[in-house]
Design a protein around this motif. Structure first.
Motif, PDB file in Angstrom:
ATOM      1  N   TRP A 190      15.530 -13.520  15.635  1.00 25.00           N
ATOM      2  CA  TRP A 190      16.203 -13.785  16.907  1.00 25.00           C
ATOM      3  C   TRP A 190      15.211 -14.063  18.039  1.00 25.00           C
ATOM      4  N   LEU A 191      14.092 -13.357  18.047  1.00 26.81           N
ATOM      5  CA  LEU A 191      13.133 -13.507  19.144  1.00 26.81           C
ATOM      6  C   LEU A 191      12.083 -14.579  18.865  1.00 26.81           C
ATOM      7  N   ARG A 192      11.900 -14.927  17.604  1.00 24.49           N
ATOM      8  CA  ARG A 192      11.035 -16.039  17.199  1.00 24.49           C
ATOM      9  C   ARG A 192       9.608 -15.912  17.746  1.00 24.49           C
ATOM     10  N   PHE A 193       8.935 -14.845  17.312  1.00 24.22           N
ATOM     11  CA  PHE A 193       7.527 -14.685  17.668  1.00 24.22           C
ATOM     12  C   PHE A 193       6.670 -15.719  16.952  1.00 24.22           C
ATOM     13  N   GLY A 194       7.063 -16.058  15.738  1.00 23.27           N
ATOM     14  CA  GLY A 194       6.278 -16.977  14.919  1.00 23.27           C
ATOM     15  C   GLY A 194       7.026 -17.279  13.637  1.00 23.27           C
ATOM     16  N   THR A 195       6.289 -17.708  12.636  1.00 29.26           N
ATOM     17  CA  THR A 195       6.884 -18.089  11.358  1.00 29.26           C
ATOM     18  C   THR A 195       6.541 -17.052  10.298  1.00 29.26           C
ATOM     19  N   THR A 200       6.006 -16.238   6.643  1.00 30.38           N
ATOM     20  CA  THR A 200       5.679 -16.964   5.418  1.00 30.38           C
ATOM     21  C   THR A 200       5.615 -16.004   4.231  1.00 30.38           C
ATOM     22  N   ARG A 201       5.605 -16.565   3.044  1.00 30.24           N
ATOM     23  CA  ARG A 201       5.495 -15.731   1.846  1.00 30.24           C
ATOM     24  C   ARG A 201       4.181 -14.957   1.794  1.00 30.24           C
ATOM     25  N   PRO A 202       3.043 -15.591   2.137  1.00 27.32           N
ATOM     26  CA  PRO A 202       1.798 -14.804   2.169  1.00 27.32           C
ATOM     27  C   PRO A 202       1.871 -13.622   3.135  1.00 27.32           C
ATOM     28  N   LEU A 203       2.522 -13.820   4.283  1.00 33.28           N
ATOM     29  CA  LEU A 203       2.656 -12.729   5.245  1.00 33.28           C
ATOM     30  C   LEU A 203       3.477 -11.587   4.658  1.00 33.28           C
ATOM     31  N   LEU A 204       4.597 -11.919   4.030  1.00 37.34           N
ATOM     32  CA  LEU A 204       5.426 -10.885   3.411  1.00 37.34           C
ATOM     33  C   LEU A 204       4.681 -10.203   2.268  1.00 37.34           C
ATOM     34  N   GLY A 205       3.922 -10.999   1.516  1.00 40.97           N
ATOM     35  CA  GLY A 205       3.153 -10.420   0.417  1.00 40.97           C
ATOM     36  C   GLY A 205       2.118  -9.426   0.906  1.00 40.97           C
ATOM     37  N   LEU A 206       1.393  -9.798   1.952  1.00 40.48           N
ATOM     38  CA  LEU A 206       0.386  -8.896   2.511  1.00 40.48           C
ATOM     39  C   LEU A 206       1.028  -7.660   3.136  1.00 40.48           C
ATOM     40  N   THR A 207       2.229  -7.834   3.697  1.00 42.36           N
ATOM     41  CA  THR A 207       2.938  -6.702   4.280  1.00 42.36           C
ATOM     42  C   THR A 207       3.265  -5.651   3.227  1.00 42.36           C
ATOM     43  N   LEU A 208       3.491  -6.097   2.002  1.00 43.84           N
ATOM     44  CA  LEU A 208       3.786  -5.167   0.907  1.00 43.84           C
ATOM     45  C   LEU A 208       2.519  -4.698   0.192  1.00 43.84           C
ATOM     46  N   ILE A 209       1.596  -5.624  -0.028  1.00 44.34           N
ATOM     47  CA  ILE A 209       0.394  -5.298  -0.798  1.00 44.34           C
ATOM     48  C   ILE A 209      -0.522  -4.342  -0.027  1.00 44.34           C
ATOM     49  N   GLY A 210      -0.651  -4.549   1.280  1.00 42.70           N
ATOM     50  CA  GLY A 210      -1.531  -3.700   2.084  1.00 42.70           C
ATOM     51  C   GLY A 210      -1.186  -2.223   1.984  1.00 42.70           C
ATOM     52  N   PRO A 211       0.064  -1.837   2.283  1.00 39.49           N
ATOM     53  CA  PRO A 211       0.433  -0.423   2.157  1.00 39.49           C
ATOM     54  C   PRO A 211       0.311   0.110   0.733  1.00 39.49           C
ATOM     55  N   LEU A 212       0.685  -0.717  -0.253  1.00 44.72           N
ATOM     56  CA  LEU A 212       0.560  -0.269  -1.642  1.00 44.72           C
ATOM     57  C   LEU A 212      -0.894   0.002  -2.002  1.00 44.72           C
ATOM     58  N   PHE A 213      -1.780  -0.842  -1.524  1.00 47.69           N
ATOM     59  CA  PHE A 213      -3.204  -0.641  -1.769  1.00 47.69           C
ATOM     60  C   PHE A 213      -3.680   0.654  -1.115  1.00 47.69           C
ATOM     61  N   GLY A 214      -3.183   0.923   0.093  1.00 48.59           N
ATOM     62  CA  GLY A 214      -3.534   2.168   0.766  1.00 48.59           C
ATOM     63  C   GLY A 214      -3.045   3.389   0.008  1.00 48.59           C
ATOM     64  N   VAL A 215      -1.827   3.305  -0.532  1.00 53.29           N
ATOM     65  CA  VAL A 215      -1.280   4.420  -1.316  1.00 53.29           C
ATOM     66  C   VAL A 215      -2.107   4.639  -2.580  1.00 53.29           C
ATOM     67  N   VAL A 216      -2.515   3.555  -3.215  1.00 55.27           N
ATOM     68  CA  VAL A 216      -3.344   3.670  -4.424  1.00 55.27           C
ATOM     69  C   VAL A 216      -4.659   4.380  -4.109  1.00 55.27           C
ATOM     70  N   ILE A 217      -5.263   4.042  -2.979  1.00 59.88           N
ATOM     71  CA  ILE A 217      -6.512   4.700  -2.580  1.00 59.88           C
ATOM     72  C   ILE A 217      -6.283   6.192  -2.344  1.00 59.88           C
ATOM     73  N   LEU A 218      -5.170   6.534  -1.669  1.00 57.21           N
ATOM     74  CA  LEU A 218      -4.861   7.943  -1.426  1.00 57.21           C
ATOM     75  C   LEU A 218      -4.654   8.699  -2.737  1.00 57.21           C
ATOM     76  N   VAL A 219      -3.944   8.074  -3.665  1.00 52.76           N
ATOM     77  CA  VAL A 219      -3.728   8.708  -4.975  1.00 52.76           C
ATOM     78  C   VAL A 219      -5.058   8.942  -5.675  1.00 52.76           C
ATOM     79  N   PHE A 220      -5.940   7.955  -5.604  1.00 54.53           N
ATOM     80  CA  PHE A 220      -7.256   8.077  -6.236  1.00 54.53           C
ATOM     81  C   PHE A 220      -8.070   9.196  -5.591  1.00 54.53           C
ATOM     82  N   LEU A 221      -8.055   9.264  -4.264  1.00 57.00           N
ATOM     83  CA  LEU A 221      -8.826  10.290  -3.566  1.00 57.00           C
ATOM     84  C   LEU A 221      -8.267  11.693  -3.807  1.00 57.00           C
ATOM     85  N   CYS A 222      -6.945  11.779  -3.964  1.00 56.68           N
ATOM     86  CA  CYS A 222      -6.316  13.086  -4.187  1.00 56.68           C
ATOM     87  C   CYS A 222      -6.407  13.545  -5.638  1.00 56.68           C
TER      88      CYS A 222
END
Length: 207
Positions: free
Chosen positions: A20-25, A27-49
């Protein structure tokens, strides 16, 4: 860290309102990074714990103890507008100027709207965390609030002939006030936890 989750939810709010506010576009890469980034962080936390079970037990222990600690109960709760009160005590002029800028925003003001949605999205979550409200979590709002305050300064300066000079003087004054606030809270009173009672005592509202 818990404030990383708050920030992530704020970015999700930005993505959700972009239709509705149209900040930008989006894209699939943006959505992918939005999901992959947090998952990668969780994997690191699991490894450290040392495993998923350990991470889950640590999180469960943190949540259960936070609701039982006397200090958290005494200082980490309050009404939904507690953060507004704390921000007003910490940096009053920035807070007022930023609030003024919000009421003048238009749909074509993409950058300010983006920041407002981010702050609003994170605020909605953070003000509902029982016994977990603390001003230190709001440090991610510093840039958005000061950007909005700067917009208000530019808007007010436009009424004067020498608007450039007025803007520079206003920003300088704003910096001086914030430095003074820093000195009061962290030098004179050596605050560590920025709870409301400590802020009020540092400002001599409470004796």
């Amino acid at each position: 860290k818990e404030n990383a989750m708050f920030a992530y939810l704020g970015f999700l709010a930005v993505l959700g309102t972009n239709r509705w506010l149209r900040f930008g576009t989006i894209t699939r890469p943006l959505l992918g990074l939005t999901l992959i980034g947090p998952l990668f962080g969780v994997v690191i936390l699991v490894f450290l714990c040392g495993g998923v079970d350990t991470l889950f037990n640590i999180y469960r222990l943190l949540v259960s103890k936070a609701s039982m600690l006397p200090y958290a109960i005494a200082t980490g709760d309050g009404p939904w507008y507690r953060y507004l009160v704390d921000l007003l005590l910490m940096s009053p002029i920035v807070f007022c100027l930023a609030g003024g800028a919000v009421f003048k925003l238009r749909l074509r003001d993409e950058a300010p709207l983006y920041l407002v949605v981010f702050v609003a999205g994170t605020y909605l979550v953070m003000c509902n965390v029982r016994y977990g409200m603390n001003l230190r979590y709001t440090n991610m709002w510093d840039m958005p609030l000061r950007y909005l305050a700067l917009l208000s300064i530019f808007d007010l300066a436009s009424f004067f002939r020498h608007k450039g000079l007025i803007s520079v003087l206003a920003v300088t004054l704003l910096c001086a006030v914030d430095i003074r606030q820093y000195y009061i809270f962290f030098v004179e009173h050596d605050l560590y936890e920025l709870v409301t009672s400590g802020l009020l005592q540092a400002l001599q509202i409470l004796k």
